[in-house]
Design a protein around this motif. Structure first.
Motif, PDB file in Angstrom:
ATOM      1  N   ILE A  64      27.959  27.724  48.955  1.00  0.00           N
ATOM      2  CA  ILE A  64      27.801  26.508  48.159  1.00  0.00           C
ATOM      3  C   ILE A  64      28.862  26.448  47.070  1.00  0.00           C
ATOM      4  O   ILE A  64      29.430  25.397  46.777  1.00  0.00           O
ATOM      5  CB  ILE A  64      26.388  26.473  47.529  1.00  0.00           C
ATOM      6  CG1 ILE A  64      25.326  26.457  48.633  1.00  0.00           C
ATOM      7  CG2 ILE A  64      26.228  25.244  46.635  1.00  0.00           C
ATOM      8  CD1 ILE A  64      23.901  26.515  48.119  1.00  0.00           C
ATOM      9  N   HIS A  65      29.136  27.604  46.482  1.00  0.00           N
ATOM     10  CA  HIS A  65      30.182  27.702  45.469  1.00  0.00           C
ATOM     11  C   HIS A  65      31.208  28.708  45.979  1.00  0.00           C
ATOM     12  O   HIS A  65      31.091  29.902  45.710  1.00  0.00           O
ATOM     13  CB  HIS A  65      29.597  28.152  44.126  1.00  0.00           C
ATOM     14  CG  HIS A  65      28.541  27.237  43.591  1.00  0.00           C
ATOM     15  ND1 HIS A  65      28.845  26.008  43.067  1.00  0.00           N
ATOM     16  CD2 HIS A  65      27.192  27.381  43.508  1.00  0.00           C
ATOM     17  CE1 HIS A  65      27.718  25.421  42.672  1.00  0.00           C
ATOM     18  NE2 HIS A  65      26.707  26.239  42.931  1.00  0.00           N
ATOM     19  N   PRO A  66      32.186  28.240  46.741  1.00  0.00           N
ATOM     20  CA  PRO A  66      33.170  29.172  47.327  1.00  0.00           C
ATOM     21  C   PRO A  66      34.011  29.862  46.260  1.00  0.00           C
ATOM     22  O   PRO A  66      34.362  29.271  45.237  1.00  0.00           O
ATOM     23  CB  PRO A  66      34.029  28.250  48.191  1.00  0.00           C
ATOM     24  CG  PRO A  66      33.901  26.907  47.564  1.00  0.00           C
ATOM     25  CD  PRO A  66      32.496  26.830  47.041  1.00  0.00           C
ATOM     26  N   TYR A  67      34.290  31.128  46.528  1.00  0.00           N
ATOM     27  CA  TYR A  67      35.127  31.912  45.632  1.00  0.00           C
ATOM     28  C   TYR A  67      36.234  32.581  46.432  1.00  0.00           C
ATOM     29  O   TYR A  67      36.138  32.742  47.647  1.00  0.00           O
ATOM     30  CB  TYR A  67      34.300  32.980  44.900  1.00  0.00           C
ATOM     31  CG  TYR A  67      33.556  32.451  43.705  1.00  0.00           C
ATOM     32  CD1 TYR A  67      34.086  32.558  42.423  1.00  0.00           C
ATOM     33  CD2 TYR A  67      32.327  31.807  43.858  1.00  0.00           C
ATOM     34  CE1 TYR A  67      33.415  32.061  41.320  1.00  0.00           C
ATOM     35  CE2 TYR A  67      31.641  31.305  42.765  1.00  0.00           C
ATOM     36  CZ  TYR A  67      32.194  31.434  41.495  1.00  0.00           C
ATOM     37  OH  TYR A  67      31.532  30.919  40.420  1.00  0.00           O
ATOM     38  N   ILE A  68      37.267  32.994  45.732  1.00  0.00           N
ATOM     39  CA  ILE A  68      38.376  33.710  46.351  1.00  0.00           C
ATOM     40  C   ILE A  68      38.183  35.207  46.088  1.00  0.00           C
ATOM     41  O   ILE A  68      38.041  35.627  44.939  1.00  0.00           O
ATOM     42  CB  ILE A  68      39.732  33.254  45.783  1.00  0.00           C
ATOM     43  CG1 ILE A  68      39.945  31.760  46.049  1.00  0.00           C
ATOM     44  CG2 ILE A  68      40.866  34.073  46.369  1.00  0.00           C
ATOM     45  CD1 ILE A  68      41.178  31.200  45.378  1.00  0.00           C
ATOM     46  N   GLY A  69      38.141  35.996  47.160  1.00  0.00           N
ATOM     47  CA  GLY A  69      38.004  37.440  47.014  1.00  0.00           C
ATOM     48  C   GLY A  69      39.374  38.101  46.934  1.00  0.00           C
ATOM     49  O   GLY A  69      40.149  38.051  47.881  1.00  0.00           O
ATOM     50  N   VAL A  70      39.683  38.691  45.794  1.00  0.00           N
ATOM     51  CA  VAL A  70      40.989  39.311  45.565  1.00  0.00           C
ATOM     52  C   VAL A  70      40.811  40.839  45.565  1.00  0.00           C
ATOM     53  O   VAL A  70      40.062  41.382  44.740  1.00  0.00           O
ATOM     54  CB  VAL A  70      41.603  38.858  44.228  1.00  0.00           C
ATOM     55  CG1 VAL A  70      42.988  39.460  44.044  1.00  0.00           C
ATOM     56  CG2 VAL A  70      41.661  37.338  44.153  1.00  0.00           C
ATOM     57  N   ARG A  71      41.493  41.513  46.465  1.00  0.00           N
ATOM     58  CA  ARG A  71      41.417  42.967  46.546  1.00  0.00           C
ATOM     59  C   ARG A  71      42.428  43.587  45.582  1.00  0.00           C
ATOM     60  O   ARG A  71      43.615  43.256  45.615  1.00  0.00           O
ATOM     61  CB  ARG A  71      41.692  43.448  47.974  1.00  0.00           C
ATOM     62  CG  ARG A  71      40.632  43.025  48.974  1.00  0.00           C
ATOM     63  CD  ARG A  71      40.997  43.401  50.398  1.00  0.00           C
ATOM     64  NE  ARG A  71      41.217  44.836  50.535  1.00  0.00           N
ATOM     65  CZ  ARG A  71      42.396  45.385  50.797  1.00  0.00           C
ATOM     66  NH1 ARG A  71      43.481  44.622  50.945  1.00  0.00           N
ATOM     67  NH2 ARG A  71      42.514  46.697  50.919  1.00  0.00           N
ATOM     68  N   ILE A  72      41.937  44.490  44.727  1.00  0.00           N
ATOM     69  CA  ILE A  72      42.812  45.138  43.755  1.00  0.00           C
ATOM     70  C   ILE A  72      42.572  46.649  43.740  1.00  0.00           C
ATOM     71  O   ILE A  72      41.533  47.138  44.212  1.00  0.00           O
ATOM     72  CB  ILE A  72      42.593  44.596  42.322  1.00  0.00           C
ATOM     73  CG1 ILE A  72      41.204  44.997  41.819  1.00  0.00           C
ATOM     74  CG2 ILE A  72      42.773  43.093  42.274  1.00  0.00           C
ATOM     75  CD1 ILE A  72      40.996  44.724  40.339  1.00  0.00           C
ATOM     76  N   LYS A  73      43.543  47.367  43.222  1.00  0.00           N
ATOM     77  CA  LYS A  73      43.393  48.788  42.951  1.00  0.00           C
ATOM     78  C   LYS A  73      43.511  48.964  41.445  1.00  0.00           C
ATOM     79  O   LYS A  73      44.519  48.592  40.847  1.00  0.00           O
ATOM     80  CB  LYS A  73      44.474  49.604  43.667  1.00  0.00           C
ATOM     81  CG  LYS A  73      44.344  51.103  43.453  1.00  0.00           C
ATOM     82  CD  LYS A  73      45.423  51.865  44.210  1.00  0.00           C
ATOM     83  CE  LYS A  73      45.284  53.367  43.988  1.00  0.00           C
ATOM     84  NZ  LYS A  73      46.335  54.137  44.718  1.00  0.00           N
ATOM     85  N   ALA A  74      42.457  49.505  40.837  1.00  0.00           N
ATOM     86  CA  ALA A  74      42.419  49.601  39.382  1.00  0.00           C
ATOM     87  C   ALA A  74      42.305  51.049  38.927  1.00  0.00           C
ATOM     88  O   ALA A  74      41.717  51.890  39.607  1.00  0.00           O
ATOM     89  CB  ALA A  74      41.237  48.801  38.833  1.00  0.00           C
ATOM     90  N   LYS A  75      42.896  51.311  37.770  1.00  0.00           N
ATOM     91  CA  LYS A  75      42.758  52.609  37.112  1.00  0.00           C
ATOM     92  C   LYS A  75      42.029  52.338  35.800  1.00  0.00           C
ATOM     93  O   LYS A  75      42.492  51.543  34.974  1.00  0.00           O
ATOM     94  CB  LYS A  75      44.117  53.240  36.863  1.00  0.00           C
ATOM     95  CG  LYS A  75      44.048  54.637  36.238  1.00  0.00           C
ATOM     96  CD  LYS A  75      45.436  55.222  36.027  1.00  0.00           C
ATOM     97  CE  LYS A  75      46.105  55.549  37.338  1.00  0.00           C
ATOM     98  NZ  LYS A  75      47.409  56.244  37.112  1.00  0.00           N
TER      99      LYS A  75
END
Length: 234
Positions: A64-75
């Motif tokens: 219903i509320h589309p979102y963008i999935g962003v893959r990240i690598k975090a420290k």
């Protein structure tokens, strides 16, 4: 402090499609919302972070509320105090029944009368409340003193720590540092004297040690740079 640790994690950050032209800023904003809060996924409070976006072509999730999935690598730099760990903080209040401390500028800690060892006695000096050692007159704790204490427990919701000054290696950091330095110097003198005595005994028996060992500050053994000397013939 041993309660600080660095953790690396691969994560998916969900960004609203309206931010699709500014993905980096959107991810930055989402990660910033984690700061100075206890996160169960990381088992600690996030103090700082850095990240890299792994996939430049983010995926739009249906719904219903589309979102963008962003893959990240975090420290992530985490503050994760556990029972029996040592913490350091600045004293902000002293009363007859407690010592109040701020740790890293954001977490509060309290050490109650039951957790202050008998060595320290509550006094009022020059209209200032202090805890002073009965055995070392220069070992005092007052407002502004940086102290080292033991963690008893942590309230994760309000980031409130219960601490203890029962162990002998806790108290005013400045005094402890000088006290440990004195012990170290004394220990080194005794060690040097012992080594000289041992070498003298070995030489009297016509034998010279083939390899010398020394201890570094972490108590790990390492070979010295002395060259090996041949044993004397009998």
């Amino acid at each position: 402090m041993e309660c600080l640790k660095v953790s690396e994690a691969k994560m998916v950050v969900y960004v609203h499609p309206s931010k699709s032209t500014k993905i980096y800023d959107a991810v930055l904003r989402e990660l910033s919302s984690l700061l100075f809060k206890f996160d169960e996924n990381f088992d600690g409070v996030v103090l700082a972070y850095e990240f890299d976006i792994l996939d430049k072509s983010a995926k739009i999730l249906s719904g219903i509320h589309p979102y963008i999935g962003v893959r990240i690598k975090a420290k992530l730099l985490l503050f994760s105090p556990k029972p029996d760990m040592l913490l350091e903080g600045r004293v902000v209040k002293v009363t007859q029944g407690s010592i109040h401390v701020i740790v890293l500028g954001f977490a509060s800690a309290v050490i109650t009368e039951e957790e202050i060892r008998d060595e320290f006695v509550y006094k009022i000096k020059h209209e200032e409340e202090v805890f002073s050692s009965k055995f070392h007159k220069h070992h005092t704790i007052k407002v502004g003193t940086m102290i080292r204490f033991l963690v008893k427990s942590l309230d994760e919701e309000i980031l409130h720590i219960s601490g203890s000054l029962i162990p002998a290696h806790t108290g005013c950091i400045r005094w402890l540092a000088k006290h440990l330095d004195d012990d170290t110097i004394t220990g080194r003198s005794k060690k040097k004297r012992r080594e000289n005595e041992e070498e003298s005994i070995l030489q009297d028996h016509g034998t010279v040690s083939g390899e010398a060992l020394s201890f570094n500050s972490d108590h790990r053994i390492k070979k010295s740079k002395k060259e090996k000397r041949p044993k004397a013939e009998s």
